[in-house]
Design an enzyme around this catalytic site. Structure first.
Site, PDB file in Angstrom:
ATOM      1  N   HIS A  96       0.814  -1.212   0.000  1.00 52.24           N
ATOM      2  CA  HIS A  96       0.000   0.000   0.000  1.00 52.24           C
ATOM      3  C   HIS A  96       0.846   1.261   0.000  1.00 52.24           C
ATOM      4  O   HIS A  96       0.335   2.351   0.177  1.00 52.24           O
ATOM      5  CB  HIS A  96      -1.007  -0.009   1.157  1.00 52.24           C
ATOM      6  CG  HIS A  96      -2.264  -0.736   0.783  1.00 52.24           C
ATOM      7  ND1 HIS A  96      -2.274  -2.080   0.551  1.00 52.24           N
ATOM      8  CD2 HIS A  96      -3.518  -0.311   0.558  1.00 52.24           C
ATOM      9  CE1 HIS A  96      -3.497  -2.450   0.207  1.00 52.24           C
ATOM     10  NE2 HIS A  96      -4.275  -1.394   0.206  1.00 52.24           N
ATOM     11  N   ASP A 163      -5.034   5.547   9.867  1.00 53.37           N
ATOM     12  CA  ASP A 163      -6.443   5.755   9.528  1.00 53.37           C
ATOM     13  C   ASP A 163      -7.079   4.508   8.926  1.00 53.37           C
ATOM     14  O   ASP A 163      -8.274   4.280   9.057  1.00 53.37           O
ATOM     15  CB  ASP A 163      -6.586   6.880   8.493  1.00 53.37           C
ATOM     16  CG  ASP A 163      -6.188   8.215   9.070  1.00 53.37           C
ATOM     17  OD1 ASP A 163      -6.000   8.301  10.297  1.00 53.37           O
ATOM     18  OD2 ASP A 163      -6.074   9.175   8.282  1.00 53.37           O
ATOM     19  N   GLU A 279      -8.142  15.101  13.916  1.00 58.34           N
ATOM     20  CA  GLU A 279      -7.611  15.253  12.563  1.00 58.34           C
ATOM     21  C   GLU A 279      -8.363  16.403  11.905  1.00 58.34           C
ATOM     22  O   GLU A 279      -9.008  17.215  12.570  1.00 58.34           O
ATOM     23  CB  GLU A 279      -7.768  13.950  11.743  1.00 58.34           C
ATOM     24  CG  GLU A 279      -6.775  12.882  12.137  1.00 58.34           C
ATOM     25  CD  GLU A 279      -6.642  11.765  11.105  1.00 58.34           C
ATOM     26  OE1 GLU A 279      -7.196  11.879   9.986  1.00 58.34           O
ATOM     27  OE2 GLU A 279      -5.966  10.753  11.418  1.00 58.34           O
TER      28      GLU A 279
HETATM   29  C1  LIG Z   1      -5.859   4.036   2.300  1.00 58.78           C
HETATM   30  C2  LIG Z   1      -4.559   4.265   3.002  1.00 58.78           C
HETATM   31  C3  LIG Z   1      -4.544   4.996   4.184  1.00 58.78           C
HETATM   32  C4  LIG Z   1      -3.356   5.217   4.864  1.00 58.78           C
HETATM   33  N1  LIG Z   1      -3.396   5.901   6.033  1.00 58.78           N
HETATM   34  C5  LIG Z   1      -2.258   6.097   6.726  1.00 58.78           C
HETATM   35  C6  LIG Z   1      -2.274   6.793   7.965  1.00 58.78           C
HETATM   36  O1  LIG Z   1      -3.313   7.242   8.424  1.00 58.78           O
HETATM   37  N2  LIG Z   1      -1.099   6.951   8.612  1.00 58.78           N
HETATM   38  C7  LIG Z   1       0.066   6.449   8.138  1.00 58.78           C
HETATM   39  O2  LIG Z   1       1.088   6.602   8.787  1.00 58.78           O
HETATM   40  N3  LIG Z   1       0.107   5.811   6.967  1.00 58.78           N
HETATM   41  C8  LIG Z   1      -1.023   5.625   6.256  1.00 58.78           C
HETATM   42  N4  LIG Z   1      -0.973   4.983   5.061  1.00 58.78           N
HETATM   43  C9  LIG Z   1       0.341   4.643   4.511  1.00 58.78           C
HETATM   44  C10 LIG Z   1       0.856   3.312   5.004  1.00 58.78           C
HETATM   45  O3  LIG Z   1       1.332   3.406   6.323  1.00 58.78           O
HETATM   46  C11 LIG Z   1       2.022   2.897   4.129  1.00 58.78           C
HETATM   47  O4  LIG Z   1       1.569   2.863   2.802  1.00 58.78           O
HETATM   48  C12 LIG Z   1       2.543   1.543   4.524  1.00 58.78           C
HETATM   49  O5  LIG Z   1       3.726   1.350   3.811  1.00 58.78           O
HETATM   50  C13 LIG Z   1       1.534   0.529   4.118  1.00 58.78           C
HETATM   51  O6  LIG Z   1       1.763  -0.697   4.718  1.00 58.78           O
HETATM   52  P1  LIG Z   1       1.934  -2.027   3.876  1.00 58.78           P
HETATM   53  O7  LIG Z   1       1.750  -3.062   4.874  1.00 58.78           O
HETATM   54  O8  LIG Z   1       1.111  -2.103   2.663  1.00 58.78           O
HETATM   55  O9  LIG Z   1       3.459  -1.849   3.520  1.00 58.78           O
HETATM   56  P2  LIG Z   1       4.215  -2.022   2.138  1.00 58.78           P
HETATM   57  O10 LIG Z   1       3.783  -0.960   1.222  1.00 58.78           O
HETATM   58  O11 LIG Z   1       4.099  -3.424   1.695  1.00 58.78           O
HETATM   59  O12 LIG Z   1       5.691  -1.753   2.628  1.00 58.78           O
HETATM   60  C14 LIG Z   1       6.118  -0.466   3.011  1.00 58.78           C
HETATM   61  C15 LIG Z   1       7.629  -0.450   3.219  1.00 58.78           C
HETATM   62  O13 LIG Z   1       7.940  -1.248   4.343  1.00 58.78           O
HETATM   63  C16 LIG Z   1       8.711  -2.367   3.962  1.00 58.78           C
HETATM   64  N5  LIG Z   1       8.175  -3.496   4.728  1.00 58.78           N
HETATM   65  C17 LIG Z   1       6.975  -4.108   4.620  1.00 58.78           C
HETATM   66  N6  LIG Z   1       6.856  -5.064   5.539  1.00 58.78           N
HETATM   67  C18 LIG Z   1       7.992  -5.053   6.258  1.00 58.78           C
HETATM   68  C19 LIG Z   1       8.493  -5.802   7.350  1.00 58.78           C
HETATM   69  N7  LIG Z   1       7.774  -6.785   7.903  1.00 58.78           N
HETATM   70  N8  LIG Z   1       9.738  -5.520   7.829  1.00 58.78           N
HETATM   71  C20 LIG Z   1      10.473  -4.522   7.295  1.00 58.78           C
HETATM   72  N9  LIG Z   1      10.068  -3.787   6.251  1.00 58.78           N
HETATM   73  C21 LIG Z   1       8.837  -4.052   5.740  1.00 58.78           C
HETATM   74  C22 LIG Z   1       8.548  -2.508   2.471  1.00 58.78           C
HETATM   75  O14 LIG Z   1       9.661  -3.129   1.873  1.00 58.78           O
HETATM   76  C23 LIG Z   1       8.420  -1.054   2.067  1.00 58.78           C
HETATM   77  O15 LIG Z   1       9.663  -0.422   2.025  1.00 58.78           O
HETATM   78  C24 LIG Z   1      -2.140   4.728   4.342  1.00 58.78           C
HETATM   79  C25 LIG Z   1      -2.142   3.998   3.151  1.00 58.78           C
HETATM   80  C26 LIG Z   1      -3.333   3.760   2.486  1.00 58.78           C
HETATM   81  C27 LIG Z   1      -3.312   2.993   1.225  1.00 58.78           C
END
Ligand SMILES: Cc1cc2nc3c(=O)[nH]c(=O)nc-3n(C[C@H](O)[C@H](O)[C@H](O)COP(=O)(O)OP(=O)(O)OC[C@H]3O[C@@H](n4cnc5c(N)ncnc54)[C@H](O)[C@@H]3O)c2cc1C
Ligand SMILES: *[C@@H]1O[C@H](CO)[C@@H](O)[C@H](O)[C@H]1NC(C)=O
Ligand SMILES: *[C@@H]1O[C@H](CO)[C@@H](O)[C@H](O)[C@H]1NC(C)=O
Ligand SMILES: *[C@@H]1O[C@H](CO)[C@@H](O)[C@H](O)[C@H]1NC(C)=O
Ligand SMILES: *[C@@H]1O[C@H](CO)[C@@H](O)[C@H](O)[C@H]1NC(C)=O
Ligand SMILES: *[C@@H]1O[C@H](CO)[C@@H](O)[C@H](O)[C@H]1NC(C)=O
Length: 422
Positions: A96, A163, A279
């Protein structure tokens, strides 16, 4: 020789890269036998792992790794580290991110979801001890929605959120995890007692503020560059039952930010009188608007207000309650709000919902946007910290002069203050 600032060029490069790489072939790797069958390189899997929620950047990996265990991840990283030509490795939570952070060009994407519910069958173990109180040991691959769902069964909850809850623990802890609770509790990375990490050399290391602290502080907010989080020990506190949830509309930006700042000036963790969440967001007529929070009877006057001013600033606040004494919470909230708040008096909306409904609020926006075909679209998202001294300029320069004046199609725009000391 001169150096050029290449921001506009980068934009062009990104689009060109996207175009050519769609036709490129993935590289072939020669992994060790004991983990070879965890590598998937069929075109469907490669395609999924080549992009993310941003839908802007594309990077084709050589393979996607499906670990069955933490040891598998250690073996993979050892192999990548020891290879004569370095191999890129990126953990993929839910992908994400919006700029390709979970992609690995010609390398290996680790499908964290594949770890499954290994910790006691759910991926989440709730415990307590005399020094830490209650906590949850959570697999890095777990979704925050599942952490909430599980801890609520014990009457407990993490204190600091994002969020949207369909994100992984490892993914948000690699960033910061910021939301409307951060002004009191700090971001999610400030509420972690301990981590298990597979380091860049493939070693399994447990770390905390006391043990291997350099690794602990590097990995939290480390953008996935210092290791792979396989377990996080998350602080828990008693869970609230219900939430008073408010939205107040402003036409004047400085009144809006002044009220937001005043409302977060009470921010001690244990202060029962403080708000639990704050917020804010913009209401604009320049993209799909989810009005489901508001009573249908108010849609017409909300729309005409937005048309009149172009931008309406909406302050969003919440106060939790832990027992059934709703009237007391109502009074505490009114005490907090009374005085000189500058919102438009006819535009105060209130809801009373369960704690789960409140924290999982973005799920309904997701379903709304999916129904409009507006979820799997490019997300050129940007998160910024702006100094308080320049926030009025930001409103006039960016929100009014660019977004509003140039009628830029805008999705969600959130804007809220943070205490620097958190
Ligand atoms: C609809 C939406 C709302 C959001 N709202 C917020 C919010 O309110 N506040 C906020 O802070 N963020 C928010 N985000 C952003 C979110 O925190 C980041 O996009 C986060 O990276 C998403 O998590 P993911 O699990 O999909 O990680 P990924 O996108 O899969 O990974 C993110 C990064 O972390 C690394 N990574 C993943 N898993 C691990 C692990 N286990 N160990 C080490 N590194 C790892 C990946 O290699 C990459 O560099 C939002 C995103 C979306 C899509
Ligand atoms: C997939 O991996 C196998 C070996 O693991 C290799 O023989 C094959 O060429 C790879 N396919 C592609 C498209 O790279
Ligand atoms: C590292 O690579 C060398 C040869 O390149 C090999 O002999 C050794 O076993 C490898 N070590 C690990 C831990 O894979
Ligand atoms: C990751 O694994 C899960 C389950 O093991 C699967 O549902 C998902 O499609 C996989 N994702 C990728 C990108 O391979
Ligand atoms: C696993 O879950 C069971 C039942 O929920 C519980 O009794 C047990 O203590 C748990 N084990 C651990 C190690 O947490
Ligand atoms: C919470 O868990 C229960 C039981 O596993 C499940 O039925 C329910 O759908 C979950 N709720 C959410 C919001 O995920």
């Amino acid at each position: 020789m001169t150096k050029h600032i290449t921001i506009p060029k980068n934009f062009m490069t990104i689009f060109i890269v996207t175009f050519f790489m769609s036709n490129a072939l993935a590289k072939t790797l020669l992994p060790p036998n004991d983990i070879a069958d965890r590598f998937h390189n069929d075109s469907e899997t490669i395609k999924i792992a080549s992009s993310d929620f941003g839908h802007i950047v594309q990077e084709i990996p050589a393979a996607v790794f499906y670990p069955n265990s933490v040891d598998d991840i250690a073996s993979l990283v050892k192999y990548a580290y020891n290879n004569s030509v370095p191999i890129n490795v990126a953990a993929r939570g839910q992908a994400h991110s919006t700029w390709g952070q979970s992609l690995a060009r010609d390398g290996v994407v680790v499908n964290m979801t594949s770890l499954g519910n290994r910790l006691n069958g759910s991926g989440i173990i709730v415990s307590s001890d005399s020094s830490l109180g209650s906590y949850a040991d959570v697999g890095g691959e777990q979704l925050w929605i599942d952490v909430l769902n599980t801890t609520l069964q014990y009457g407990l909850s993490p204190v600091s959120w994002v969020d949207y809850l369909y994100l992984t623990v490892g993914g948000t802890l690699s960033n910061a995890g910021i939301s409307g609770q951060s002004f009191r509790f700090g971001p999610q990375i400030s509420n972690v007692y301990e981590l298990d990490v597979i380091t860049g050399k493939g070693e399994f290391v447990t770390c905390s503020p006391k043990e291997n602290s350099e690794l602990y502080y590097a990995v939290l907010g480390g953008l996935g560059q210092f290791g792979i989080i396989t377990r996080a020990r998350i602080a828990l506190e008693p869970a609230p039952k219900r939430v008073k949830w408010l939205r107040l509309f402003y036409s004047d930006f400085s009144a809006f930010t002044k009220d937001q700042e005043n409302l977060i000036s009470k921010n001690e963790r244990r202060d029962n009188k403080a708000l639990n969440y704050l917020e804010g967001m913009l209401l604009l007529n320049q993209g799909p608007q989810d009005l489901s929070f508001y009573p249908v009877s108010a849609y017409a006057r909300i729309n005409s207000l937005v048309t009149q001013y172009g931008i309406i600033y909406c302050l969003e606040a919440a106060k939790y309650y832990y027992d059934d004494r709703e009237s007391r919470v109502e009074k505490e909230l009114l005490d907090l709000l009374k005085g000189n708040l500058g919102f438009l008096p006819d535009f105060m909306f209130e809801k009373d919902v369960t704690y789960m409904e409140f924290l999982n609020r973005v799920r309904s926006s997701e379903l709304f946007l999916r129904s409009k075909g507006q979820w799997e679209v490019p997300h050129p998202w940007l998160n910024l910290f702006v100094p308080e001294s320049r926030i009025l300029d930001f409103n006039s320069g960016v929100l009014k002069n660019i977004i509003l004046k140039q009628k830029i199609p805008a999705g969600i725009v959130l804007i809220y203050p943070m205490n620097r000391n958190k």
